[in-house]
Design a protein around this motif. Structure first.
Motif, PDB file in Angstrom:
ATOM      1  N   ARG A  23      25.823  26.830  43.468  1.00 47.21           N
ATOM      2  CA  ARG A  23      24.462  26.837  42.435  1.00 47.21           C
ATOM      3  C   ARG A  23      24.625  28.037  41.558  1.00 47.21           C
ATOM      4  N   CYS A  51      21.101  32.463  46.848  1.00 46.22           N
ATOM      5  CA  CYS A  51      20.520  30.944  46.556  1.00 46.22           C
ATOM      6  C   CYS A  51      20.133  30.296  47.714  1.00 46.22           C
ATOM      7  N   ASP A  54      16.278  31.547  48.094  1.00 40.54           N
ATOM      8  CA  ASP A  54      15.415  30.900  47.061  1.00 40.54           C
ATOM      9  C   ASP A  54      15.015  29.406  47.446  1.00 40.54           C
ATOM     10  N   ASN A  55      15.901  28.721  48.026  1.00 37.60           N
ATOM     11  CA  ASN A  55      15.689  27.394  48.212  1.00 37.60           C
ATOM     12  C   ASN A  55      15.841  26.878  49.681  1.00 37.60           C
ATOM     13  N   ARG A  57      13.375  26.249  51.819  1.00 38.27           N
ATOM     14  CA  ARG A  57      12.645  25.055  52.139  1.00 38.27           C
ATOM     15  C   ARG A  57      13.169  23.766  51.788  1.00 38.27           C
ATOM     16  N   ALA A  58      13.946  23.650  50.573  1.00 29.49           N
ATOM     17  CA  ALA A  58      14.485  22.440  50.328  1.00 29.49           C
ATOM     18  C   ALA A  58      15.824  22.050  50.974  1.00 29.49           C
ATOM     19  N   SER A  65      21.028  18.976  46.658  1.00 25.34           N
ATOM     20  CA  SER A  65      20.872  20.275  45.803  1.00 25.34           C
ATOM     21  C   SER A  65      20.402  19.837  44.111  1.00 25.34           C
ATOM     22  N   TRP A  67      18.011  18.019  43.579  1.00 20.07           N
ATOM     23  CA  TRP A  67      16.440  18.145  43.451  1.00 20.07           C
ATOM     24  C   TRP A  67      16.029  19.566  43.534  1.00 20.07           C
ATOM     25  N   TRP A  68      16.656  20.466  43.731  1.00 17.68           N
ATOM     26  CA  TRP A  68      16.286  21.843  43.558  1.00 17.68           C
ATOM     27  C   TRP A  68      17.104  22.764  42.764  1.00 17.68           C
TER      28      TRP A  68
END
Length: 68
Positions: A23, A51, A54-55, A57-58, A65, A67-68
């Motif tokens: 990321r 990273c 921060d993400n 939930r996704a 990745s 998608w987020w």
């Protein structure tokens, strides 16, 4: 379950390379135990602590990745 798992000898990771966050590009020596590994379309992607937090939930929702 009579079969025992082989014990690590410490030489399995002798040739490990530095990991790069997919990321943000952060570089880590070896494989940090706090980084997240995700397999997307058959390839592994590693994400640093920041990273991943921060993400989260996704990641838990198993979204790619992209998608987020």
């Amino acid at each position: 379950m009579d079969q025992q798992n082989p014990q690590p000898t410490g030489t399995e990771n002798a040739g490990t390379e530095n990991l790069v966050c997919s990321r943000c590009g952060t570089v880590a020596e070896g494989a940090p135990p706090t980084w997240t590994c995700s397999v997307e379309n058959g390839s592994r992607h590693y994400f640093c602590d920041s990273c991943a937090r921060d993400n989260i939930r996704a990641i838990e929702g198993r979204l790619d990745s992209s998608w987020w």
